[in-house]
Scaffold this motif. Sequence first.
Motif, PDB file in Angstrom:
ATOM      1  N   SER A   1       0.446  -1.458  -0.100  1.00 54.92           N
ATOM      2  CA  SER A   1      -0.077  -0.054   0.029  1.00 54.92           C
ATOM      3  C   SER A   1       0.730   1.372  -0.037  1.00 54.92           C
ATOM      4  O   SER A   1       1.675   1.596   0.735  1.00 54.92           O
ATOM      5  CB  SER A   1      -1.075  -0.320   1.105  1.00 54.92           C
ATOM      6  OG  SER A   1      -1.537  -0.814   1.391  1.00 54.92           O
ATOM      7  N   VAL A   2       0.618   2.085  -0.764  1.00 55.18           N
ATOM      8  CA  VAL A   2       0.778   3.861  -0.695  1.00 55.18           C
ATOM      9  C   VAL A   2      -0.589   4.290  -0.230  1.00 55.18           C
ATOM     10  O   VAL A   2      -0.881   4.676  -0.705  1.00 55.18           O
ATOM     11  CB  VAL A   2       1.491   4.307  -1.697  1.00 55.18           C
ATOM     12  CG1 VAL A   2       2.340   5.215  -2.047  1.00 55.18           C
ATOM     13  CG2 VAL A   2       2.853   2.936  -2.674  1.00 55.18           C
ATOM     14  N   VAL A   3       0.438   5.452   0.805  1.00 60.20           N
ATOM     15  CA  VAL A   3      -0.358   6.537   1.249  1.00 60.20           C
ATOM     16  C   VAL A   3      -0.159   7.258   1.148  1.00 60.20           C
ATOM     17  O   VAL A   3       1.120   7.925   2.198  1.00 60.20           O
ATOM     18  CB  VAL A   3      -1.185   6.140   2.838  1.00 60.20           C
ATOM     19  CG1 VAL A   3      -2.488   6.566   3.257  1.00 60.20           C
ATOM     20  CG2 VAL A   3      -2.029   4.854   2.235  1.00 60.20           C
ATOM     21  N   GLU A   4      -1.061   8.676   1.020  1.00 62.13           N
ATOM     22  CA  GLU A   4      -0.547  10.089   0.647  1.00 62.13           C
ATOM     23  C   GLU A   4      -1.356  10.823   1.622  1.00 62.13           C
ATOM     24  O   GLU A   4      -2.310  10.277   1.099  1.00 62.13           O
ATOM     25  CB  GLU A   4       0.008  10.528  -0.967  1.00 62.13           C
ATOM     26  CG  GLU A   4       1.100  10.161  -1.160  1.00 62.13           C
ATOM     27  CD  GLU A   4       1.424  10.079  -3.022  1.00 62.13           C
ATOM     28  OE1 GLU A   4      -0.019  11.048  -3.164  1.00 62.13           O
ATOM     29  OE2 GLU A   4       2.505  10.161  -3.506  1.00 62.13           O
ATOM     30  N   SER A   5      -0.807  12.118   2.780  1.00 52.00           N
ATOM     31  CA  SER A   5      -1.585  12.496   3.653  1.00 52.00           C
ATOM     32  C   SER A   5      -1.251  14.026   3.527  1.00 52.00           C
ATOM     33  O   SER A   5      -0.045  14.206   3.699  1.00 52.00           O
ATOM     34  CB  SER A   5      -2.466  11.615   4.322  1.00 52.00           C
ATOM     35  OG  SER A   5      -0.966  11.087   5.214  1.00 52.00           O
ATOM     36  N   GLN A   6      -2.327  14.287   4.180  1.00 53.19           N
ATOM     37  CA  GLN A   6      -2.009  16.125   4.706  1.00 53.19           C
ATOM     38  C   GLN A   6      -2.388  16.134   5.569  1.00 53.19           C
ATOM     39  O   GLN A   6      -3.978  15.724   6.648  1.00 53.19           O
ATOM     40  CB  GLN A   6      -2.357  16.863   3.798  1.00 53.19           C
ATOM     41  CG  GLN A   6      -2.367  17.350   2.651  1.00 53.19           C
ATOM     42  CD  GLN A   6      -2.567  15.993   1.485  1.00 53.19           C
ATOM     43  OE1 GLN A   6      -4.060  15.795   1.253  1.00 53.19           O
ATOM     44  NE2 GLN A   6      -1.601  15.164   1.005  1.00 53.19           N
ATOM     45  N   TYR A   7      -2.058  16.343   7.188  1.00 50.02           N
ATOM     46  CA  TYR A   7      -1.733  15.678   8.309  1.00 50.02           C
ATOM     47  C   TYR A   7      -2.186  17.419   9.574  1.00 50.02           C
ATOM     48  O   TYR A   7      -1.458  18.392   8.856  1.00 50.02           O
ATOM     49  CB  TYR A   7      -1.837  14.918   9.062  1.00 50.02           C
ATOM     50  CG  TYR A   7       0.124  15.379   9.295  1.00 50.02           C
ATOM     51  CD1 TYR A   7       0.645  15.916  10.595  1.00 50.02           C
ATOM     52  CD2 TYR A   7       0.770  14.518   8.611  1.00 50.02           C
ATOM     53  CE1 TYR A   7       1.667  16.118  10.974  1.00 50.02           C
ATOM     54  CE2 TYR A   7       1.912  14.933   8.478  1.00 50.02           C
ATOM     55  CZ  TYR A   7       2.205  15.428  10.005  1.00 50.02           C
ATOM     56  OH  TYR A   7       3.951  16.241   9.607  1.00 50.02           O
TER      57      TYR A   7
ATOM     58  N   GLU B   1       0.744  21.217  14.790  1.00 57.00           N
ATOM     59  CA  GLU B   1       0.973  21.877  12.838  1.00 57.00           C
ATOM     60  C   GLU B   1       0.573  20.876  12.373  1.00 57.00           C
ATOM     61  O   GLU B   1       0.018  19.990  11.867  1.00 57.00           O
ATOM     62  CB  GLU B   1       2.753  20.522  13.569  1.00 57.00           C
ATOM     63  CG  GLU B   1       3.833  21.472  14.780  1.00 57.00           C
ATOM     64  CD  GLU B   1       4.737  20.806  14.816  1.00 57.00           C
ATOM     65  OE1 GLU B   1       5.625  20.490  13.581  1.00 57.00           O
ATOM     66  OE2 GLU B   1       5.449  20.726  16.028  1.00 57.00           O
ATOM     67  N   ARG B   2       1.131  21.593  10.723  1.00 56.46           N
ATOM     68  CA  ARG B   2       0.747  20.963   9.642  1.00 56.46           C
ATOM     69  C   ARG B   2       1.431  20.328   8.811  1.00 56.46           C
ATOM     70  O   ARG B   2       2.600  20.688   8.783  1.00 56.46           O
ATOM     71  CB  ARG B   2      -0.191  21.724   8.814  1.00 56.46           C
ATOM     72  CG  ARG B   2      -1.388  22.895   8.890  1.00 56.46           C
ATOM     73  CD  ARG B   2      -2.129  23.140   9.188  1.00 56.46           C
ATOM     74  NE  ARG B   2      -3.462  23.779   9.227  1.00 56.46           N
ATOM     75  CZ  ARG B   2      -4.287  22.855   9.559  1.00 56.46           C
ATOM     76  NH1 ARG B   2      -4.763  22.011   8.853  1.00 56.46           N
ATOM     77  NH2 ARG B   2      -5.470  23.438   9.821  1.00 56.46           N
ATOM     78  N   GLY B   3       1.681  19.389   8.276  1.00 55.61           N
ATOM     79  CA  GLY B   3       2.246  18.643   7.403  1.00 55.61           C
ATOM     80  C   GLY B   3       1.672  17.523   6.363  1.00 55.61           C
ATOM     81  O   GLY B   3       0.404  17.421   6.124  1.00 55.61           O
ATOM     82  N   SER B   4       2.633  16.946   5.616  1.00 55.61           N
ATOM     83  CA  SER B   4       2.460  15.696   4.505  1.00 55.61           C
ATOM     84  C   SER B   4       2.943  14.683   4.862  1.00 55.61           C
ATOM     85  O   SER B   4       4.427  15.354   5.244  1.00 55.61           O
ATOM     86  CB  SER B   4       2.828  16.665   3.674  1.00 55.61           C
ATOM     87  OG  SER B   4       3.850  16.751   2.904  1.00 55.61           O
ATOM     88  N   SER B   5       2.631  13.767   4.724  1.00 52.60           N
ATOM     89  CA  SER B   5       3.679  12.171   4.933  1.00 52.60           C
ATOM     90  C   SER B   5       2.920  11.515   3.269  1.00 52.60           C
ATOM     91  O   SER B   5       1.555  11.891   3.012  1.00 52.60           O
ATOM     92  CB  SER B   5       2.591  11.694   5.800  1.00 52.60           C
ATOM     93  OG  SER B   5       2.026  11.771   6.124  1.00 52.60           O
TER      94      SER B   5
END
Length: 173
Positions: free
Chosen positions: A138-144, A149-153
């Motif tokens: 699986s590949v998951v891309e997210s903004q959190y 704090e805000r970020g992407s992963s």
Amino acid sequence: MNRTLIAFAFLLSCSLPVQAAPILPGLWEFTSRDIQVDGQQMPGVSEMLEQMQNLPAAQRQQMEDMLAAQGVQLGGQGVRICLSEAQVNAEELPFSDQPDCTQEITERTDRLWKFRFQCPDASGQGETRFISEREFVSVVESQYSAGGERGSSRMESQARWLGEDCGALKPAR
């Protein structure tokens, strides 16, 4: 708490399991091949598990409790989860039991699922490729948003089936 560990915990809680389609019920172990937070390469799951062992006892317990509440256990080469037969047969994403999250499977074939999700503190998309009933990637891309704090992963993980018996571990939510 360390930002890396917050992002790691978020990725685990939001991406495991990503599906339940053509796989077997029982105990699964997830390992990472690629974890990125805000564009920076992060240590693999084994290194993060080591970091968690070095946390003060209260912080480590808090992290373990958060994961356990979602049916996730640290161990082996990564994290372990239990999927019940009902969960596997439902062929749904894990967010379906979380009333404040929405999810949608945008494409589904026998070997590939693409999806997107929206939760109060995160949103994202991903895909799962089924290799066999005992293995998937699986590949998951997210903004959190975590701890203000805000970020992407981004996380790529591989899952392998360990067996039917989950022991004391309750099915993932």
